[in-house]
Design a protein around this motif. Structure first.
Motif, PDB file in Angstrom:
ATOM      1  N   ILE A 109      48.975  42.460  98.609  1.00  0.00           N
ATOM      2  CA  ILE A 109      49.296  41.341  99.510  1.00  0.00           C
ATOM      3  C   ILE A 109      50.787  41.348  99.839  1.00  0.00           C
ATOM      4  N   ALA A 110      51.621  41.559  98.825  1.00  0.00           N
ATOM      5  CA  ALA A 110      53.067  41.562  99.041  1.00  0.00           C
ATOM      6  C   ALA A 110      53.489  42.653 100.024  1.00  0.00           C
ATOM      7  N   HIS A 111      52.818  43.793  99.996  1.00  0.00           N
ATOM      8  CA  HIS A 111      53.139  44.907 100.892  1.00  0.00           C
ATOM      9  C   HIS A 111      52.457  44.774 102.253  1.00  0.00           C
ATOM     10  N   GLY A 112      51.514  43.881 102.392  1.00  0.00           N
ATOM     11  CA  GLY A 112      50.717  43.771 103.612  1.00  0.00           C
ATOM     12  C   GLY A 112      51.472  43.149 104.768  1.00  0.00           C
ATOM     13  N   VAL A 170      61.824  47.382 100.584  1.00  0.00           N
ATOM     14  CA  VAL A 170      63.146  47.451 101.209  1.00  0.00           C
ATOM     15  C   VAL A 170      63.177  48.541 102.273  1.00  0.00           C
ATOM     16  N   ASP A 171      62.527  49.662 101.989  1.00  0.00           N
ATOM     17  CA  ASP A 171      62.541  50.799 102.919  1.00  0.00           C
ATOM     18  C   ASP A 171      61.521  50.668 104.046  1.00  0.00           C
ATOM     19  N   GLN A 172      60.593  49.742 103.922  1.00  0.00           N
ATOM     20  CA  GLN A 172      59.499  49.603 104.889  1.00  0.00           C
ATOM     21  C   GLN A 172      60.046  49.278 106.285  1.00  0.00           C
ATOM     22  N   LYS A 173      59.585  50.030 107.261  1.00  0.00           N
ATOM     23  CA  LYS A 173      60.044  49.847 108.641  1.00  0.00           C
ATOM     24  C   LYS A 173      59.144  48.892 109.416  1.00  0.00           C
ATOM     25  N   GLN A 174      57.929  48.650 108.898  1.00  0.00           N
ATOM     26  CA  GLN A 174      57.020  47.725 109.564  1.00  0.00           C
ATOM     27  C   GLN A 174      57.270  46.318 109.039  1.00  0.00           C
ATOM     28  N   GLY A 175      56.872  45.350 109.834  1.00  0.00           N
ATOM     29  CA  GLY A 175      56.993  43.965 109.393  1.00  0.00           C
ATOM     30  C   GLY A 175      58.393  43.424 109.602  1.00  0.00           C
ATOM     31  N   ALA A 183      54.421  38.284  95.842  1.00  0.00           N
ATOM     32  CA  ALA A 183      55.518  39.016  95.201  1.00  0.00           C
ATOM     33  C   ALA A 183      56.068  38.236  94.007  1.00  0.00           C
ATOM     34  N   LEU A 184      56.237  36.942  94.170  1.00  0.00           N
ATOM     35  CA  LEU A 184      56.720  36.111  93.063  1.00  0.00           C
ATOM     36  C   LEU A 184      55.744  36.144  91.893  1.00  0.00           C
ATOM     37  N   ALA A 185      54.459  36.023  92.191  1.00  0.00           N
ATOM     38  CA  ALA A 185      53.435  36.048  91.141  1.00  0.00           C
ATOM     39  C   ALA A 185      53.440  37.393  90.415  1.00  0.00           C
ATOM     40  N   ALA A 186      53.473  38.485  91.166  1.00  0.00           N
ATOM     41  CA  ALA A 186      53.485  39.812  90.542  1.00  0.00           C
ATOM     42  C   ALA A 186      54.731  40.000  89.679  1.00  0.00           C
ATOM     43  N   GLY A 187      55.875  39.540  90.176  1.00  0.00           N
ATOM     44  CA  GLY A 187      57.111  39.644  89.403  1.00  0.00           C
ATOM     45  C   GLY A 187      57.074  38.841  88.112  1.00  0.00           C
ATOM     46  N   ARG A 188      56.425  37.693  88.147  1.00  0.00           N
ATOM     47  CA  ARG A 188      56.286  36.884  86.922  1.00  0.00           C
ATOM     48  C   ARG A 188      55.364  37.560  85.910  1.00  0.00           C
ATOM     49  N   LEU A 189      54.297  38.155  86.416  1.00  0.00           N
ATOM     50  CA  LEU A 189      53.292  38.740  85.533  1.00  0.00           C
ATOM     51  C   LEU A 189      53.700  40.108  84.990  1.00  0.00           C
ATOM     52  N   LYS A 190      54.578  40.783  85.702  1.00  0.00           N
ATOM     53  CA  LYS A 190      55.006  42.116  85.274  1.00  0.00           C
ATOM     54  C   LYS A 190      56.533  42.193  85.408  1.00  0.00           C
ATOM     55  N   PRO A 191      57.246  41.714  84.393  1.00  0.00           N
ATOM     56  CA  PRO A 191      58.697  41.621  84.497  1.00  0.00           C
ATOM     57  C   PRO A 191      59.439  42.940  84.328  1.00  0.00           C
ATOM     58  N   GLU A 192      58.736  44.057  84.445  1.00  0.00           N
ATOM     59  CA  GLU A 192      59.389  45.367  84.474  1.00  0.00           C
ATOM     60  C   GLU A 192      58.439  46.356  85.145  1.00  0.00           C
ATOM     61  N   GLY A 193      59.004  47.419  85.663  1.00  0.00           N
ATOM     62  CA  GLY A 193      58.180  48.455  86.257  1.00  0.00           C
ATOM     63  C   GLY A 193      57.825  48.268  87.722  1.00  0.00           C
ATOM     64  N   LEU A 194      58.467  47.343  88.410  1.00  0.00           N
ATOM     65  CA  LEU A 194      58.158  47.111  89.822  1.00  0.00           C
ATOM     66  C   LEU A 194      59.276  47.572  90.767  1.00  0.00           C
ATOM     67  N   VAL A 195      60.220  48.332  90.241  1.00  0.00           N
ATOM     68  CA  VAL A 195      61.340  48.788  91.067  1.00  0.00           C
ATOM     69  C   VAL A 195      60.843  49.652  92.218  1.00  0.00           C
ATOM     70  N   ALA A 196      59.910  50.553  91.959  1.00  0.00           N
ATOM     71  CA  ALA A 196      59.393  51.431  93.025  1.00  0.00           C
ATOM     72  C   ALA A 196      58.711  50.604  94.118  1.00  0.00           C
ATOM     73  N   ASP A 197      57.969  49.582  93.721  1.00  0.00           N
ATOM     74  CA  ASP A 197      57.321  48.722  94.728  1.00  0.00           C
ATOM     75  C   ASP A 197      58.360  47.961  95.542  1.00  0.00           C
ATOM     76  N   ALA A 198      59.385  47.482  94.867  1.00  0.00           N
ATOM     77  CA  ALA A 198      60.450  46.774  95.579  1.00  0.00           C
ATOM     78  C   ALA A 198      61.175  47.717  96.538  1.00  0.00           C
TER      79      ALA A 198
END
Length: 186
Positions: free
Chosen positions: A108-111, A142-147, A123-138
């Motif tokens: 959903i966050a990437h959609g 940041v790099d996404q050209k759409q949206g 994104a907030l929910a995912a960050g709360r539930l997984k407080p590490e390991g989401l750097v690649a998703d972030a």
């Protein structure tokens, strides 16, 4: 006190209770931290949308009431669900402490076709539930050209809000530099 709590639970779920009294009963039970009323709060949330659902579901998320999690997950993809109820589901899942829905939240966050509010809540929910390991998703956000670039960056920041790693902090700083270049319109 036990009699008062029992009466509040009855008011909460009785069909003939006035909506204002039902909302007041829900607020009172939450304020009293009446966790033994969680089942009644879940029943009220299922049967009475609006303020009652908002009050009840917030508490159920904070109390990590497991039986409602399936309802929240189903609400994310079910057709015909009101926008506000999807937001409540995202918030509840984020408070639940259960990392199981993180992949669905990240989707959903990437959609880019999702409403901005849903993307940011996911994104907030995912960050709360997984407080590490989401750097690649972030980084993908940041790099996404759409949206909308600002929404992508805000979602990335929400994913990393609880991260302690230096790479997460570096990405947030780089994202902030790009965000400050964006024009601000009101």
């Amino acid at each position: 006190m036990n009699q008062a709590l029992a009466r509040l639970k009855t008011l909460l779920v009785a069909e003939d209770t006035h909506p204002a009294a039902r909302a007041g009963a829900a607020k009172a039970l939450v304020a009293l931290d009446a966790r033994d009323a969680a089942e009644a709060l879940a029943t009220a949330a299922a049967n009475y949308p609006g303020d009652v659902r908002r009050i009840c579901e917030r508490a159920l998320g904070e109390w990590k009431f497991e039986p409602i999690r399936k309802t929240w997950q189903d609400r994310l993809t079910a057709p015909g669900v009101r926008h506000r109820d999807r937001v409540l589901a995202l918030r509840g899942l984020g408070l639940s402490g259960d990392p199981t829905p993180v992949p669905q939240l990240l989707e959903i966050a990437h959609g880019v076709l999702q409403p901005a509010e849903l993307r940011l809540e996911a994104a907030l929910a995912a960050g709360r539930l997984k407080p590490e390991g989401l750097v690649a998703d972030a980084q993908k956000l940041v790099d996404q050209k759409q949206g909308v670039s600002l929404v992508n960056r805000l979602a990335a920041a929400r994913l990393l809000a609880a991260h302690k790693q230096s790479e997460a902090h570096a990405l947030l700083l780089r994202s902030e530099e790009h965000t400050s270049e964006l024009p601000v319109t009101l």
